[in-house]
Design a protein around this motif. Structure first.
Motif, PDB file in Angstrom:
ATOM      1  N   SER A 167       0.827  -1.216   0.000  1.00 30.39           N
ATOM      2  CA  SER A 167       0.000   0.000   0.000  1.00 30.39           C
ATOM      3  C   SER A 167       0.857   1.259   0.000  1.00 30.39           C
ATOM      4  O   SER A 167       0.471   2.278  -0.575  1.00 30.39           O
ATOM      5  CB  SER A 167      -0.954  -0.005   1.201  1.00 30.39           C
ATOM      6  N   TRP A 231     -14.202   7.993  -0.714  1.00 31.76           N
ATOM      7  CA  TRP A 231     -14.819   6.951  -1.533  1.00 31.76           C
ATOM      8  C   TRP A 231     -16.266   7.319  -1.843  1.00 31.76           C
ATOM      9  O   TRP A 231     -17.092   7.484  -0.944  1.00 31.76           O
ATOM     10  CB  TRP A 231     -14.761   5.616  -0.787  1.00 31.76           C
ATOM     11  N   LEU A 239      -5.831   5.928   4.803  1.00 33.26           N
ATOM     12  CA  LEU A 239      -5.249   4.602   4.596  1.00 33.26           C
ATOM     13  C   LEU A 239      -3.796   4.622   5.045  1.00 33.26           C
ATOM     14  O   LEU A 239      -3.066   5.571   4.747  1.00 33.26           O
ATOM     15  CB  LEU A 239      -5.331   4.218   3.115  1.00 33.26           C
ATOM     16  N   LEU A 287      -9.766  -0.982  -3.130  1.00 31.53           N
ATOM     17  CA  LEU A 287      -8.383  -0.718  -2.715  1.00 31.53           C
ATOM     18  C   LEU A 287      -7.475  -1.905  -3.046  1.00 31.53           C
ATOM     19  O   LEU A 287      -6.340  -1.731  -3.513  1.00 31.53           O
ATOM     20  CB  LEU A 287      -8.321  -0.428  -1.217  1.00 31.53           C
TER      21      LEU A 287
END
Length: 299
Positions: A167, A231, A239, A287
């Motif tokens: 990520s 979102w 995140l 994601l």
């Protein structure tokens, strides 16, 4: 209850029914900490209006792990220790050594623990057919909830999310190109850090992430450790590089949808649990795909 933070886990086996789950968790109920114990933890009802250890909403279930810890202020402990050491050195005309000081400290703790105040922490978790959402941003606390579930159930097949592209690398790329993908867009926050222990950490808040300043930091070798995202204009969150979601905000549309179905505490929790589970599931799946899909070597 809408979550403020989540550490997600991928479920690889189906959970037992809510009734069976309730029976299993009842073997590990929360019991208040007593005597010379520092802490106690066990399962407690996730809903204040019900004594059940499981709250079911359609195909989702929620549980709650409670941890109670005794607290002795370090300043008070040091002061009592200082007084007792001084008394011994004065009355017995000798120096108190390190080992004896430790023994005196342990005696003081044994005296204070039964009378010490306690603090409680509640860790909620929601399970659906695909994910376990532990409402903690700390991986250690989240893993503890999963560990206790495994203990109560005799096993729980789930793992942390590991994607083909870490990520951290994905978030850095999103900021560098100025867009994310699918239904996600950049917000106005990121945490940047260079490589190495003494590398600088820079926090960007309330600023356009497409600005020359932010872009230059990345071109200079800094990586994105945390990133603010939105979102579908319905959920704002941060995140992290550990694939946890922090500072989650369910925006007005979802809040109002839950309230329309919530005539009382039970129906409101039912609606919030369903809405949050369904939307976070869709968000996480997007994601995961944006990070190259799941790393199957980890499963």
């Amino acid at each position: 209850m809408f979550p403020k933070q989540i550490t997600p886990f991928i479920l690889t086996e189906k959970l037992p029914s809510a009734d069976v789950l309730n029976q299993k968790l009842a073997t590990m109920p929360f019991v208040p900490v007593t005597g010379l114990d520092w802490f106690s933890e066990g399962f407690t009802p996730p809903a204040a209006f019900s004594p059940d250890l499981v709250f079911a909403a359609d195909k989702t279930v929620s549980v709650c792990l409670k941890r109670e810890t005794k607290q002795i202020p370090s300043s008070a402990l040091k002061e009592i220790l200082r007084e007792r050491v001084a008394d011994i050195e004065t009355t017995q005309n000798r120096k108190v050594g390190r080992k004896e000081k430790q023994e005196i400290k342990e005696q003081i703790i044994d005296e204070l623990l039964p009378k010490a105040l306690s603090a409680s922490i509640y860790s909620h978790a929601v399970f659906n057919s695909q994910f376990a959402f532990v409402y903690e941003s700390s991986p250690k606390k989240a893993e503890n909830v999963i560990s206790k579930m495994r203990e109560a159930l005799g096993g729980l097949a789930c793992k942390t999310i590991q994607t083909k592209m870490p990520s951290k690398a994905a978030m850095t790329n999103w900021v560098l190109r100025g867009e994310v993908g699918f239904s996600l867009q950049l917000d106005n926050y990121c945490l940047l850090k260079g490589v190495g222990e003494v590398a600088p950490t820079i926090k960007i808040q309330n600023k356009d992430l497409n600005s020359d300043e932010v872009q230059q930091h990345i071109k200079n070798g800094l990586e994105v450790k945390e990133l603010g995202l939105i979102w579908r204009e319905q959920i704002a969150f941060v995140l992290t590089e550990n694939f946890t979601l922090k500072r989650i905000q369910f925006l007005d549309m979802l809040q109002q949808e839950a309230e329309q179905h919530g005539d009382d505490a039970a129906s409101l929790q039912f609606a919030q649990q369903l809405i949050s589970s369904a939307n976070i599931t869709q968000l996480l799946n997007e994601l995961i795909l944006l990070c190259g899909d799941l790393n199957q070597d980890e499963f």
